[in-house]
Write an enzyme that holds these catalytic residues in place. Sequence first.
Site, PDB file in Angstrom:
ATOM      1  N   HIS A   2      28.233  46.638  51.654  1.00 52.54           N
ATOM      2  CA  HIS A   2      28.830  46.300  50.355  1.00 52.54           C
ATOM      3  C   HIS A   2      29.876  45.187  50.515  1.00 52.54           C
ATOM      4  O   HIS A   2      29.890  44.217  49.756  1.00 52.54           O
ATOM      5  CB  HIS A   2      29.480  47.544  49.743  1.00 52.54           C
ATOM      6  CG  HIS A   2      30.366  47.230  48.587  1.00 52.54           C
ATOM      7  ND1 HIS A   2      29.874  46.975  47.323  1.00 52.54           N
ATOM      8  CD2 HIS A   2      31.713  47.076  48.504  1.00 52.54           C
ATOM      9  CE1 HIS A   2      30.877  46.697  46.507  1.00 52.54           C
ATOM     10  NE2 HIS A   2      32.011  46.743  47.195  1.00 52.54           N
TER      11      HIS A   2
ATOM     12  N   HIS B 149      30.295  41.140  48.746  1.00 50.49           N
ATOM     13  CA  HIS B 149      31.515  40.445  48.314  1.00 50.49           C
ATOM     14  C   HIS B 149      31.660  39.007  48.785  1.00 50.49           C
ATOM     15  O   HIS B 149      32.263  38.190  48.092  1.00 50.49           O
ATOM     16  CB  HIS B 149      32.757  41.198  48.801  1.00 50.49           C
ATOM     17  CG  HIS B 149      33.200  42.287  47.883  1.00 50.49           C
ATOM     18  ND1 HIS B 149      33.730  42.037  46.638  1.00 50.49           N
ATOM     19  CD2 HIS B 149      33.218  43.638  48.023  1.00 50.49           C
ATOM     20  CE1 HIS B 149      34.051  43.184  46.050  1.00 50.49           C
ATOM     21  NE2 HIS B 149      33.736  44.176  46.862  1.00 50.49           N
TER      22      HIS B 149
ATOM     23  N   GLU C 105      33.578  43.254  41.148  1.00 50.45           N
ATOM     24  CA  GLU C 105      32.702  44.366  41.559  1.00 50.45           C
ATOM     25  C   GLU C 105      31.425  44.454  40.714  1.00 50.45           C
ATOM     26  O   GLU C 105      30.344  44.660  41.243  1.00 50.45           O
ATOM     27  CB  GLU C 105      33.460  45.695  41.469  1.00 50.45           C
ATOM     28  CG  GLU C 105      34.644  45.816  42.422  1.00 50.45           C
ATOM     29  CD  GLU C 105      34.252  46.075  43.876  1.00 50.45           C
ATOM     30  OE1 GLU C 105      33.056  46.251  44.175  1.00 50.45           O
ATOM     31  OE2 GLU C 105      35.163  46.080  44.719  1.00 50.45           O
TER      32      GLU C 105
ATOM     33  N   SER D 299      24.942  44.904  46.056  1.00 48.85           N
ATOM     34  CA  SER D 299      24.704  45.730  47.242  1.00 48.85           C
ATOM     35  C   SER D 299      23.947  47.005  46.901  1.00 48.85           C
ATOM     36  O   SER D 299      23.802  47.876  47.746  1.00 48.85           O
ATOM     37  CB  SER D 299      26.032  46.037  47.947  1.00 48.85           C
ATOM     38  OG  SER D 299      26.940  46.667  47.059  1.00 48.85           O
TER      39      SER D 299
HETATM   40 FE   LIG Z   1      33.898  46.255  46.466  1.00 49.04          FE
END
Ligand SMILES: [Fe+2]
Length: 266
Positions: free
Chosen positions: A127, A132, A172, A191
Amino acid sequence: MPRKPQTTKKAYVSKKPDNSGFIHYTSEENATWHDLITRQVPLLPNRACTPWIEAMNEMNFPEDRVPQLEDVSRVLTEHTGWSVVGVPALIGFTEFFQLLANRQFPVATFIRTREDFDYIQEPDIFHEVFGHTPPLTDHRFSAFCEAYGKAGLAADSKDHFMLARLFWFTVEFGMVRTDEGIRAYGSGIMSSPGELLYAVESDIPQRKPFDAVDVLRTPYRIDIFQPIYFVIEGFDQLFDLAQSDLLGHIKEARRLGMHQPTYEAA
Ligand SMILES: [Fe+2]
């Protein structure tokens, strides 16, 4: 970003680097990374926005092993002066804001076990790094993250939960309008194969035009597919937001009051 601690399952612990800065992963952990990345990449076309896919190609992630933070940082630094830094899975708001303000993205270095292959509540390195880091090569996106960190340091701690919402609905779980349709750019979507399909293709979630004050008023749950996504018009909008008065937006959100959740309580 700061997360609630897990209470019902074993806690994951970040892996520490050796004296040369190298983080050792087992062959099983490297195989998990391989299986995660080779499952996710084919799902990206027509679901991830094109700048995100191009940025991912710039990152040139290995498929056969978990990437080393040093290699990730090298690419980020070349583009925007950012780097990644290993942290435990859970860090407090102040440390989180401080790192972002210093153009450092905090990364938990453990990788999920096979038991949690399809869904993990904690942010693991797949993730953190795959989800990111690609857009941090974009100067508009990274300027927003830096401004966000600085605003967090200047904000009253009672307002941290609202700043968490701003991060949640952009970095996010953000989505973006493109000529081809609404596409994803948020790490939590990128993700997760399930949420990538749901966010882009399902009729269930609401997709609202991004408005900073509206976002600050909107609660979220971390453990369900999102019932609401906020859609920006492009990374320029995040750059403009970075130049705006984020603390003023918080004040306005407080004046207007918080929205009621659209989901069942956890
Ligand atoms: Fe995150």
